[in-house]
Each structure stands twice: as structure tokens, then as C-alpha cells.
Design a protein around this motif. Structure first.
Motif, PDB file in Angstrom:
ATOM      1  N   GLN A 517       8.734 -22.041 -65.146  1.00 19.52           N
ATOM      2  CA  GLN A 517       9.196 -23.108 -64.182  1.00 19.52           C
ATOM      3  C   GLN A 517       7.925 -23.337 -63.267  1.00 19.52           C
ATOM      4  OE1 GLN A 517      11.797 -24.825 -63.223  1.00 19.52           O
ATOM      5  NE2 GLN A 517      11.218 -25.199 -60.972  1.00 19.52           N
ATOM      6  N   ILE A 518       7.026 -22.124 -62.955  1.00 22.10           N
ATOM      7  CA  ILE A 518       5.958 -22.481 -61.987  1.00 22.10           C
ATOM      8  C   ILE A 518       4.911 -23.058 -62.578  1.00 22.10           C
ATOM      9  CG2 ILE A 518       6.931 -20.571 -60.675  1.00 22.10           C
ATOM     10  CD1 ILE A 518       4.576 -18.824 -61.860  1.00 22.10           C
ATOM     11  N   PHE A 519       4.666 -23.691 -63.903  1.00 21.22           N
ATOM     12  CA  PHE A 519       3.652 -24.044 -64.175  1.00 21.22           C
ATOM     13  C   PHE A 519       3.267 -25.500 -64.022  1.00 21.22           C
ATOM     14  CE2 PHE A 519       1.779 -26.679 -68.128  1.00 21.22           C
ATOM     15  CZ  PHE A 519       0.472 -26.071 -68.033  1.00 21.22           C
ATOM     16  N   ARG A 520       2.033 -25.439 -62.988  1.00 20.23           N
ATOM     17  CA  ARG A 520       1.719 -26.730 -62.448  1.00 20.23           C
ATOM     18  C   ARG A 520       2.712 -27.317 -61.634  1.00 20.23           C
ATOM     19  NH1 ARG A 520      -2.097 -28.774 -67.533  1.00 20.23           N
ATOM     20  NH2 ARG A 520      -3.346 -27.167 -67.502  1.00 20.23           N
ATOM     21  N   HIS A 521       3.766 -26.593 -61.094  1.00 18.71           N
ATOM     22  CA  HIS A 521       4.597 -27.314 -60.237  1.00 18.71           C
ATOM     23  C   HIS A 521       4.740 -26.577 -58.606  1.00 18.71           C
ATOM     24  CE1 HIS A 521       8.978 -28.107 -58.935  1.00 18.71           C
ATOM     25  NE2 HIS A 521       8.649 -29.070 -59.402  1.00 18.71           N
ATOM     26  N   LYS A 522       3.815 -27.239 -57.989  1.00 15.66           N
ATOM     27  CA  LYS A 522       3.632 -26.588 -56.676  1.00 15.66           C
ATOM     28  C   LYS A 522       4.731 -26.119 -55.670  1.00 15.66           C
ATOM     29  CE  LYS A 522      -0.025 -25.948 -53.842  1.00 15.66           C
ATOM     30  NZ  LYS A 522      -0.918 -26.934 -53.524  1.00 15.66           N
ATOM     31  N   PRO A 523       5.952 -27.019 -55.802  1.00 22.97           N
ATOM     32  CA  PRO A 523       7.074 -26.357 -54.944  1.00 22.97           C
ATOM     33  C   PRO A 523       7.483 -25.188 -55.382  1.00 22.97           C
ATOM     34  CG  PRO A 523       7.361 -28.707 -55.327  1.00 22.97           C
ATOM     35  CD  PRO A 523       6.183 -28.296 -56.081  1.00 22.97           C
ATOM     36  N   SER A 524       7.609 -24.807 -56.760  1.00 23.05           N
ATOM     37  CA  SER A 524       7.825 -23.790 -57.308  1.00 23.05           C
ATOM     38  C   SER A 524       6.979 -22.447 -57.043  1.00 23.05           C
ATOM     39  CB  SER A 524       8.222 -23.856 -58.843  1.00 23.05           C
ATOM     40  OG  SER A 524       9.273 -24.688 -59.144  1.00 23.05           O
ATOM     41  N   GLN A 525       5.656 -22.755 -57.210  1.00 19.85           N
ATOM     42  CA  GLN A 525       4.644 -21.910 -56.981  1.00 19.85           C
ATOM     43  C   GLN A 525       4.795 -21.464 -55.478  1.00 19.85           C
ATOM     44  OE1 GLN A 525       1.152 -24.316 -57.625  1.00 19.85           O
ATOM     45  NE2 GLN A 525       0.935 -23.234 -59.739  1.00 19.85           N
ATOM     46  N   ASN A 526       4.988 -22.160 -54.487  1.00 21.03           N
ATOM     47  CA  ASN A 526       5.225 -21.913 -53.442  1.00 21.03           C
ATOM     48  C   ASN A 526       6.377 -21.145 -53.036  1.00 21.03           C
ATOM     49  OD1 ASN A 526       2.907 -23.083 -52.376  1.00 21.03           O
ATOM     50  ND2 ASN A 526       3.776 -25.147 -52.168  1.00 21.03           N
ATOM     51  N   ALA A 527       7.469 -21.385 -53.679  1.00 18.72           N
ATOM     52  CA  ALA A 527       8.800 -20.703 -53.528  1.00 18.72           C
ATOM     53  C   ALA A 527       8.590 -19.188 -54.056  1.00 18.72           C
ATOM     54  CB  ALA A 527       9.830 -21.344 -54.255  1.00 18.72           C
ATOM     55  N   LEU A 528       7.824 -19.148 -54.880  1.00 15.38           N
ATOM     56  CA  LEU A 528       7.568 -17.667 -55.681  1.00 15.38           C
ATOM     57  C   LEU A 528       6.902 -16.835 -54.601  1.00 15.38           C
ATOM     58  CD1 LEU A 528       7.826 -16.106 -58.163  1.00 15.38           C
ATOM     59  CD2 LEU A 528       5.401 -16.798 -58.635  1.00 15.38           C
ATOM     60  N   ARG A 529       5.913 -17.368 -53.946  1.00 17.06           N
ATOM     61  CA  ARG A 529       5.083 -16.838 -52.938  1.00 17.06           C
ATOM     62  C   ARG A 529       6.249 -16.121 -51.799  1.00 17.06           C
ATOM     63  NH1 ARG A 529       2.186 -20.263 -51.714  1.00 17.06           N
ATOM     64  NH2 ARG A 529       2.897 -20.775 -49.690  1.00 17.06           N
ATOM     65  N   THR A 530       7.094 -17.197 -51.266  1.00 10.62           N
ATOM     66  CA  THR A 530       7.908 -17.070 -50.215  1.00 10.62           C
ATOM     67  C   THR A 530       8.966 -15.703 -50.602  1.00 10.62           C
ATOM     68  OG1 THR A 530       7.546 -19.179 -49.606  1.00 10.62           O
ATOM     69  CG2 THR A 530       9.576 -18.178 -48.728  1.00 10.62           C
ATOM     70  N   LEU A 531       9.276 -16.065 -51.666  1.00  9.70           N
ATOM     71  CA  LEU A 531      10.439 -14.756 -52.529  1.00  9.70           C
ATOM     72  C   LEU A 531       9.785 -13.707 -52.736  1.00  9.70           C
ATOM     73  CD1 LEU A 531      12.212 -17.401 -54.719  1.00  9.70           C
ATOM     74  CD2 LEU A 531      13.042 -16.366 -52.652  1.00  9.70           C
ATOM     75  N   GLU A 532       8.408 -13.483 -52.665  1.00  9.56           N
ATOM     76  CA  GLU A 532       7.902 -12.275 -52.882  1.00  9.56           C
ATOM     77  C   GLU A 532       7.713 -11.995 -54.297  1.00  9.56           C
ATOM     78  OE1 GLU A 532       8.855  -9.204 -50.164  1.00  9.56           O
ATOM     79  OE2 GLU A 532       8.038 -10.212 -48.329  1.00  9.56           O
ATOM     80  N   GLY A 533       7.823 -13.047 -55.098  1.00  2.00           N
ATOM     81  CA  GLY A 533       7.598 -12.573 -56.514  1.00  2.00           C
ATOM     82  C   GLY A 533       6.491 -12.327 -57.190  1.00  2.00           C
ATOM     83  N   ILE A 534       5.386 -12.585 -56.642  1.00  2.54           N
ATOM     84  CA  ILE A 534       4.159 -12.271 -57.260  1.00  2.54           C
ATOM     85  C   ILE A 534       3.893 -10.603 -57.513  1.00  2.54           C
ATOM     86  CG2 ILE A 534       1.338 -12.580 -57.286  1.00  2.54           C
ATOM     87  CD1 ILE A 534       1.780 -15.202 -55.562  1.00  2.54           C
ATOM     88  N   PRO A 535       4.067  -9.814 -56.569  1.00  2.60           N
ATOM     89  CA  PRO A 535       4.124  -8.354 -56.645  1.00  2.60           C
ATOM     90  C   PRO A 535       5.138  -8.051 -57.949  1.00  2.60           C
ATOM     91  CG  PRO A 535       4.021  -8.901 -54.345  1.00  2.60           C
ATOM     92  CD  PRO A 535       4.516 -10.236 -54.960  1.00  2.60           C
ATOM     93  N   LEU A 536       6.359  -8.628 -57.772  1.00  8.49           N
ATOM     94  CA  LEU A 536       7.358  -8.331 -58.911  1.00  8.49           C
ATOM     95  C   LEU A 536       6.755  -8.633 -60.102  1.00  8.49           C
ATOM     96  CD1 LEU A 536      10.071  -7.343 -58.666  1.00  8.49           C
ATOM     97  CD2 LEU A 536      11.189  -9.583 -58.777  1.00  8.49           C
ATOM     98  N   LEU A 537       6.065  -9.567 -60.495  1.00  8.94           N
ATOM     99  CA  LEU A 537       5.474 -10.103 -61.701  1.00  8.94           C
ATOM    100  C   LEU A 537       4.522  -8.730 -62.300  1.00  8.94           C
ATOM    101  CD1 LEU A 537       5.048 -13.790 -61.449  1.00  8.94           C
ATOM    102  CD2 LEU A 537       6.810 -12.587 -62.610  1.00  8.94           C
TER     103      LEU A 537
END
Length: 612
Positions: A517-537
Motif C-alpha cells: 500500500q505504501i509503495f511510492r504512494h506519498k499519502p499512505s507513507q505519511n499516514a503510516l508515520r502519523t499512525l506510528e507504524g514505522i516502529p511497529l514494522l
């Protein structure tokens, strides 16, 4: 020298004379000769099959026709005996009828093989088909009746009158008979339009439904073979199968019992013994579904795939709360209106902006999910696999001018998948939900929807990413993954009543969905950061037996999150500099000190431990 097959014919005729003149199969005086003749038939047929395998020679057509005639008479009399037993709800004497059926297994194998000799013998063997299919249903009912009968009364009668004859009709023998009967039926129909029309008139839809519900799981694919042989060259039969409510029920049974056992991208790493016994590759079900996916519609008509998909949504008439129809033009992702009209969702709730306030309300909604969902999901799996095969074939050929693969689904399919995912992932965050028997079906739907959403992004690219982003699918995925990080759901393997596997690999599938979903899709990349999903990954950078390939997909997800996104790169860099924990924290606590890590600055903060 007697013509080939004469010995078997003599044995069959002797068995027929004895059996068809016997009115009481419970009498021990008549049982013994019947058993002798049945053994002789079994021996003669087995010997003939071995001889033909070693020294192939043609059996005279007249003798083969006589074989069919005698077998036909035996089946008719056996059926009359079964009808009598079912009529009085007793199974006394059925053991002798079973011996007759067992003796016919090698005979049917012979007739199955000689169907390749030409249309004449095919046409003759087709005379057996109505009786063969009905014997499958009769024996199933009698076996069930025997298991349910009053054991004391039944044992007393059978022991007094026929104690020398014991039943050998166990599950393995029954499967052999059913398989041979269905294979014989299928071979008799190949490229024989007249026989196909006759059988279709007889079996569609009710007898097909009864067979699919009666046969053991290992025989389901052979019923699919019979259905496939009836529709592959008959457009009228295919139209009935995909456009008639009876055909929808038949397809729903096939799909529920023959769902693909593997992800369309990554094969399951662990194959249980139960799954192995049920068969990993439903071959004929696959042929049938791919034929439905590929077939073109008539002038001004929907394709068979669209008709079937739309029909599966209507198997349950009661709409869900807040139901709406995608055909009214209120589409989810701005797709083609004509596609949405033909791919209606069948009445599903629109995704809410916020999660429902009461879990009980969600559970009640899930309980009303139509059984057609399982069929729709399985049908989509076959469609996805077919489309991916087309893409892989184009890649392998290196033909850059190949026409694009046509996706046999519209934007309402995306809406259907996202709605199911958001609804069920909300319940899936609760560990106890996975343990409840009532959650078995919904959990199977969730475990199937997640990889399908990932496949949708692979096939449709940015259009699917935009649709999933608008529906907040990433938010549901991150929150579900957060729950799964601390525990693993119960792993339930496929069974005869529930073909979907739940629990195993679901964490991996969620990580994969996020990565795609986040592959080269800026809105989803930003949403992932806002949701604090990077530490989760990052927490999934480890091997996990319950989630094979999860570490690799987590690596891909972090890479995709940071590609072309400076903010996400800064978040990741800050996390890499920060200590992850405090060493010897227990020792510090002895002295009344508490030390924590500030995740924002990466600095340590010490304070006096508050009194207990």
C-alpha cells in the motif's frame, strides 16, 4: 479361445441371476452364494485389468455392451434394495448389497478406461450414469442411517439372520466406489454433447447440490470434473450455472469446498497432515473457475464471471444494517459505473469514518455476513490467480507489446474487500475473539481478505492504493498489526466444514499489505508515520514460525516507507540513534531510581521511583 472379457461376463451374469432373484438379503442361506459370485466378479475384473495393462488388446464391443447391460441390472436391483431399507429405516442386509458394490469397483474401472474407445461405448456407458450417481446418494444415506440406528436392535437382527456377513463398507472403500463412479461418469461425457445435455437435465441443479454435500472431501473435485465436462463446450449450460440461482448454489458449494489452499503470491510454509489428506490442488475446480473467468458474455450480457459474482452476493436475501447497492452510482473509488452496476456488493455497510462505539454491534453485524462471502472470496482467488498467470506469461515472453490483462472485476470489488477488512479487523484485535468457535467463519473471511487486498494493489497499482487510502484501510491494518505484535491468533486448519485456514501467516499478510500500500504512494507513507507504524514494522525484523517471510516483508515495508519521503527517513534515523532500553534497570530500581528512554530525543531520563 474365448474372446477377451468372456470370463468376466460369465461371472457378472452369475452374480446378476443370484442377486436379482434374491428378495431377502438378510437370509444366511442366500448370502453365501451371493458372496461367492461377488468375489468371482471382483477377481475376474481385476485379472482382466491386469492383462490389459500388460498386453493391451481390444475387447469386442458386443461383450463390452453386455458388461454394461448386466452392470445396469445389478445397479437397478441394488438401488431397489436400498430404497426398501430406507423406506423402513433399517439397514439389515445392506452388508450384502455393499459386497455387490465393492465387486463392481474394478468393473467400473474397466468401463471407465474403455470410454476412450469411441462414441459408441461412451454412449452405452452413459446408460449407467443415472444409477451410478443415485447409488452415491443412497449409500451415503444408508451409512448415516446405520450410524444412527438403535444399535442393540440392529445388532440382534443382523446377528441372528446373517452373522457371517459383516460390513466392510468403511470410508476408504466408499471413497473408492464414489471416485470410480464419478470418473466413469466424467469419461462418458467427454466431447459427447448429447450425453452432456441428458445429464444436465437430470442433475442440474439439485442432484449436483446433493452430490457436493454428500461425497467425502477427497471426491469433491471429481464432482467438479463432471460439472466441467458438462459446461466446457456448452454455452447454454455455462449460462445456467452462472446466471441461475440453482447454479449459484452449486458454485458456492464448489468454492467453499475447493478454495485454493495457497496464497496467490507466497505458498504456505507449513502444510498440515489434515490439509495434505484433503488435497492441496483442486484441479477440476480450478479448470471450472478459470473457464468461468475467461468466458465471454453474449451480446449485451454480463460475462459469466460477473453474473456468478453478482449471484453469490444474493445467496442470502436479508441485507445487512445500513445496506446500499453499488449499482446506484455511489461508487467507492470512482471506478467505471458499468462495472460497478454489474458487480454489486449485495448489501454491505459503508465503512464508517470512526470505529463503531460498541463491539457488540459489530459482532451482530458480522453474524449477518452472507455465506456467499466465502464463495465470492474463493472466486476472486481463482480470478486473481488467473490474472497473475497472464501477467507472468507476458513477463516470461518478454513481449512489451502484449495487450494488458483485463481485470474481471470492478471498483465495487475493492469496496467489498475493504469493508469486510475494516469490519473484521476491528474484532480481530481482540485475542479472545480468535478462540471463540463462533468466530471460525468470520476469521476465515478476514484471513482471506487480507492477502486479496494486497494482490489487488499489485494488480491495479495506484488506483487501488488511492481507493484503500480513502477507505482508511491502512489505519485498520496498522491497528490490527499492533494487536498481533503481542500475541498470535489461534491457528485453525481447513476442515470439511470450513475450508479456510485462519491464524497462520496473518501477521505476515498484514505486513505485506502495508508494504504494498505504501509503495511510492506519498499519502499512505505519511499516514503510516502519523499512525506510528514505522516502529511497529521494525518489531517484525525477526523470524517467526507462525508468519514465514514476515521479516522479509517488513524489510520491504520499511524501505517503501522511506523511499522519496524525507520525513519518514528522519523518523527512522532518530530511532536508530536512540537506545532501545536501559541495561541493569533492576539494579537501579534497588536504589529507588527509574530510568526511561525519551523516544523523541533519544536521551535517558532518570527520576526517583515513586513510592508503591
Amino acid at each position: 479361445m474365448a474372446p477377451l472379457g468372456t470370463v468376466l461376463l460369465d461371472a457378472l451374469e452369475a452374480l446378476s441371476v443370484t442377486f436379482c432373484s434374491t428378495s431377502d438379503c438378510t437370509n444366511i442361506d442366500t448370502a453365501s452364494p451371493l458372496l461367492d459370485h461377488a468375489s468371482a466378479v471382483e477377481s475376474a475384473a481385476g485379472g482382466l485389468l491386469r492383462d490389459l495393462k500388460t498386453h493391451p488388446s481390444p475387447i469386442p464391443e458386443s461383450i463390452l455392451f453386455s458388461h454394461v447391460d448386466v452392470v445396469h441390472g445389478l445397479l437397478i436391483h441394488a438401488r431397489s434394495c436400498c430404497d426398501a431399507y430406507l423406506g423402513v429405516q433399517r439397514t439389515t442386509g445392506f452388508a450384502i448389497v455393499e459386497k455387490v458394490y465393492i465387486s463392481l469397483i474394478p468393473v467400473l474401472r474397466l468401463l471407465r478406461n474403455v470410454c476412450a474407445n469411441g462414441p459408441n461405448i461412451q454412449r452405452k456407458v452413459q446408460e449407467l450414469v443415472p444409477e451410478l450417481l443415485q447409488t452415491i446418494l443412497d449409500t451415503t444415506q444408508l451409512v448415516q442411517l446405520r450410524e444412527e440406528r438403535d444399535s442393540d436392535d440392529g445388532r440382534r437382527v443382523s446377528d441372528e439372520k446373517c452373522e457371517a456377513v459383516s460390513s466392510t463398507w468403511d470410508e476408504s472403500i466408499r471413497e473408492k466406489y464414489i471416485k470410480t463412479a464419478l470418473q466413469t461418469t466424467g469419461n462418458a461425457l467427454v466431447q459427447h454433447s448429447e450425453g452432456q445435455a441428458t445429464l444436465w437435465k437430470q442433475c442440474f441443479p439439485h442432484q449436483f447440490e446433493a452430490l457436493l454435500q454428500s461425497v467425502p472431501p477427497s471426491c469433491t473435485d471429481l464432482v467438479c470434473m463432471v460439472v466441467y465436462n458438462c459446461v466446457v463446450a456448452r454455452a447454454d449450460h455455462l449460462h445456467a450455472l452462472t446466471s441461475d440461482p440453482g447454479g449459484w448454489r452449486v458454485c458456492a458449494l464448489i468454492l467453499e469446498r475447493s478454495a485454493p489452499r495457497e496464497d496467490t503470491i507466497t505458498a504456505r510454509a507449513a502444510q498440515t497432515e489434515e490439509v495434505s489428506q484433503r488435497g492441496q490442488h483442486p484441479e477440476w475446480a480450478g479448470y471450472l473457475m478459470v473457464h468461468i473467468v475467461r468466458a465471454a458474455g453474449g451480446d449485451g450480457e454480463a460475462t459469466p464471471f460477473v453474473s456468478l459474482y453478482n449471484g453469490l452476493a444474493q445467496l442470502v436475501a436479508t441485507p445487512l444494517p445500513g445496506a446500499h447497492d453499488a449499482a446506484d452510482g455511489d461508487t467507492a473509488d470512482g471506478g467505471d459505473a458499468a462495472a460497478d452496476e454489474s458487480m454489486c456488493t449485495g448489501g454491505v455497510p459503508k465503512p464508517a469514518a470512526a470505529e463503531p462505539a460498541h463491539r457488540a454491534d459489530v459482532r451482530r453485524t458480522v453474524d449477518m455476513i452472507p455465506r456467499g462471502d466465502l464463495g465470492k472470496l474463493s472466486l476472486l482467488k481463482w480470478a486473481w490467480g488467473h490474472v497473475r498467470e497472464g501477467l507472468d506469461a507476458q513477463d516470461a515472453s518478454g513481449n512489451t507489446h502484449a495487450p494488458p490483462v483485463v481485470l474481471p472485476f470492478g471498483s465495487a470489488t475493492t469496496q467489498f474487500l475493504v469493508e469486510r477488512f475494516r469490519l473484521l479487523s476491528y474484532l480481530g484485535r481482540d485475542q479472545a475473539w480468535w478462540r471463540e468457535p463462533s468466530s471460525r467463519g468470520p476469521a476465515g473471511v478476514l484471513a482471506t481478505v487480507i492477502p486479496l487486498l494486497g494482490d489487488l494493489v499489485l494488480l491495479c497499482g495506484a488506483a487501488a492504493q488511492d481507493a484503500l487510502h480513502r477507505h482508511n484501510a491502512l489505519e485498520s491494518a496498522v491497528e490490527l498489526l499492533g494487536a498481533l505484535t503481542t500475541w498470535a491468533p489461534v491457528h485453525a486448519t481447513p476442515s470439511a466444514t470450513s475450508p479456510l485456514e485462519t491464524g497462520f501467516g496473518i501477521g505476515r499478510d498484514v505486513v505485506r499489505l502495508i508494504a504494498l500500500q505504501i509503495f511510492r504512494h506519498k499519502p499512505s507513507q505519511n499516514a503510516l508515520r502519523t499512525l506510528e507504524g514505522i516502529p511497529l514494522l521494525l518489531q517484525h525484523f525477526m523470524y517467526d514460525d507462525n508468519n514465514p517471510w514476515c521479516r522479509e516483508w517488513a524489510t520491504v515495508a520499511v524501505r517503501n516507507a522511506c523511499e522519496g519521503n524525507a520525513e519518514n527517513q528522519r523518523v527512522l534515523a532518530a530511532m536508530e540513534k536512540a537506545p532501545s532500553d536501559v541495561a541493569n534497570s533492576a539494579e537501579l530500581e534497588k536504589y529507588g531510581m527509574e530510568v526511561t528512554v525519551d523516544r523523541e530525543s533519544g536521551k535517558l531520563r532518570a527520576r526517583k521511583k515513586p513510592p508503591q
